[in-house]
Enzyme design. Structure first.
Site, PDB file in Angstrom:
ATOM      1  N   ASN A  78       3.257  46.261  31.153  1.00  0.00           N
ATOM      2  CA  ASN A  78       2.578  45.783  32.361  1.00  0.00           C
ATOM      3  C   ASN A  78       1.332  44.992  31.984  1.00  0.00           C
ATOM      4  O   ASN A  78       0.652  45.284  30.981  1.00  0.00           O
ATOM      5  CB  ASN A  78       2.264  46.926  33.339  1.00  0.00           C
ATOM      6  CG  ASN A  78       1.437  48.047  32.758  1.00  0.00           C
ATOM      7  OD1 ASN A  78       1.460  48.305  31.571  1.00  0.00           O
ATOM      8  ND2 ASN A  78       0.707  48.742  33.630  1.00  0.00           N
ATOM      9  N   GLU A 126      -1.892  43.721  33.979  1.00  0.00           N
ATOM     10  CA  GLU A 126      -2.651  43.719  35.232  1.00  0.00           C
ATOM     11  C   GLU A 126      -3.626  42.545  35.264  1.00  0.00           C
ATOM     12  O   GLU A 126      -3.856  41.862  34.263  1.00  0.00           O
ATOM     13  CB  GLU A 126      -3.371  45.062  35.395  1.00  0.00           C
ATOM     14  CG  GLU A 126      -2.370  46.214  35.491  1.00  0.00           C
ATOM     15  CD  GLU A 126      -3.033  47.554  35.759  1.00  0.00           C
ATOM     16  OE1 GLU A 126      -4.280  47.666  35.680  1.00  0.00           O
ATOM     17  OE2 GLU A 126      -2.274  48.510  36.037  1.00  0.00           O
ATOM     18  N   CYS A 136       4.716  44.020  36.390  1.00  0.00           N
ATOM     19  CA  CYS A 136       5.287  45.262  35.869  1.00  0.00           C
ATOM     20  C   CYS A 136       5.937  45.035  34.496  1.00  0.00           C
ATOM     21  O   CYS A 136       6.404  43.926  34.184  1.00  0.00           O
ATOM     22  CB  CYS A 136       6.345  45.807  36.818  1.00  0.00           C
ATOM     23  SG  CYS A 136       5.681  46.599  38.305  1.00  0.00           S
ATOM     24  N   GLU A 150       8.808  46.106  33.497  1.00  0.00           N
ATOM     25  CA  GLU A 150      10.233  45.770  33.616  1.00  0.00           C
ATOM     26  C   GLU A 150      10.404  44.272  33.887  1.00  0.00           C
ATOM     27  O   GLU A 150      11.306  43.621  33.334  1.00  0.00           O
ATOM     28  CB  GLU A 150      10.881  46.569  34.747  1.00  0.00           C
ATOM     29  CG  GLU A 150      10.891  48.079  34.527  1.00  0.00           C
ATOM     30  CD  GLU A 150       9.667  48.785  35.091  1.00  0.00           C
ATOM     31  OE1 GLU A 150       8.579  48.171  35.133  1.00  0.00           O
ATOM     32  OE2 GLU A 150       9.798  49.948  35.487  1.00  0.00           O
ATOM     33  N   CYS A 204       9.600  51.035  39.892  1.00  0.00           N
ATOM     34  CA  CYS A 204       9.225  50.814  41.292  1.00  0.00           C
ATOM     35  C   CYS A 204      10.362  50.115  42.041  1.00  0.00           C
ATOM     36  O   CYS A 204      11.320  49.614  41.438  1.00  0.00           O
ATOM     37  CB  CYS A 204       7.931  49.997  41.375  1.00  0.00           C
ATOM     38  SG  CYS A 204       8.134  48.245  40.988  1.00  0.00           S
ATOM     39  N   CYS A 255      11.109  46.532  40.994  1.00  0.00           N
ATOM     40  CA  CYS A 255      11.749  46.427  39.675  1.00  0.00           C
ATOM     41  C   CYS A 255      13.194  46.892  39.729  1.00  0.00           C
ATOM     42  O   CYS A 255      14.030  46.401  38.963  1.00  0.00           O
ATOM     43  CB  CYS A 255      10.940  47.196  38.636  1.00  0.00           C
ATOM     44  SG  CYS A 255       9.452  46.277  38.155  1.00  0.00           S
TER      45      CYS A 255
HETATM   46  N1  THU Z   1       4.163  49.622  36.870  1.00  0.00           N
HETATM   47  C1  THU Z   1       5.126  49.095  36.053  1.00  0.00           C
HETATM   48  O1  THU Z   1       4.827  48.385  35.094  1.00  0.00           O
HETATM   49  N2  THU Z   1       6.410  49.374  36.343  1.00  0.00           N
HETATM   50  C2  THU Z   1       6.833  50.151  37.380  1.00  0.00           C
HETATM   51  O2  THU Z   1       8.031  50.277  37.611  1.00  0.00           O
HETATM   52  C3  THU Z   1       5.858  50.885  38.173  1.00  0.00           C
HETATM   53  C4  THU Z   1       4.451  50.453  38.005  1.00  0.00           C
HETATM   54  C5  THU Z   1       2.765  49.293  36.591  1.00  0.00           C
HETATM   55  C6  THU Z   1       2.119  48.400  37.622  1.00  0.00           C
HETATM   56  C7  THU Z   1       0.659  48.727  37.435  1.00  0.00           C
HETATM   57  O3  THU Z   1       0.154  47.908  36.390  1.00  0.00           O
HETATM   58  C8  THU Z   1       0.653  50.169  36.987  1.00  0.00           C
HETATM   59  O4  THU Z   1       1.988  50.461  36.584  1.00  0.00           O
HETATM   60  C9  THU Z   1       0.237  51.141  38.054  1.00  0.00           C
HETATM   61  O5  THU Z   1       0.943  50.948  39.221  1.00  0.00           O
END
Ligand code: THU
Length: 131
Positions: free
Chosen positions: A44, A46, A55, A57, A90, A93
């Site tokens: 991920n 941010e 994300c 994925e 999520c 994803c």
């Molecule tokens: N996140 C992912 O990278 N993948 C997911 O399937 C769920 C959430 C990340 C997004 C964000 O940077 C952090 O997790 C918290 O939500």
């Protein structure tokens, strides 16, 4: 074996080391293997403008496509703050995975006791949208 759960989870863990998650503190890594056995990783990333974050994925799948991979044979994602915690892809994803998978494609994640769980994307995203 190209869909080996332990190997995919280990690769996801390696990618997780590079996560950029200063806002949530929740670091995620992902590994995808395509039908040719090639592996792609993502973490991920941010952003100070929160909705612009990506994300793990999405990054791994994007890398697969940009590298010429076509279809996801299996995928693993691991995440957590300090230590690995149970972490399930999520909703967005799940849709991203399904775009390059079929209902039976396996998705590996870490369960409540630290064990590797195997699901199918069909179980994780039933009655999904398709054009
Ligand atoms: N996140 C992912 O990278 N993948 C997911 O399937 C769920 C959430 C990340 C997004 C964000 O940077 C952090 O997790 C918290 O939500």
């Amino acid at each position: 074996m190209k869909e080996d759960p332990e190997a995919l989870v280990a690769a996801a863990n390696e990618a997780r080391r590079f996560a950029h998650a200063p806002y949530s503190g929740f670091r995620v890594g992902c590994a995808v293997v395509d039908e040719g056995g090639n592996m792609y990783r993502g973490c991920n990333v941010e952003n100070a403008a929160y909705p612009e974050g990506i994300c793990a994925e999405a990054n791994a799948i994007g890398t697969m496509i940009a590298s010429g991979g076509k279809r996801i044979a299996a995928i693993a994602a691991v995440g957590g703050r300090d230590e690995i915690e149970p972490c399930s892809p999520c909703g967005g994803c799940r849709q991203r995975i399904l775009e390059f998978a079929d209902q039976h494609t396996r998705v590996f994640m870490i369960g409540p006791d630290g064990e590797i769980q195997a699901h199918t994307i069909g179980d994780l995203l039933p009655t999904s949208f398709r054009l």
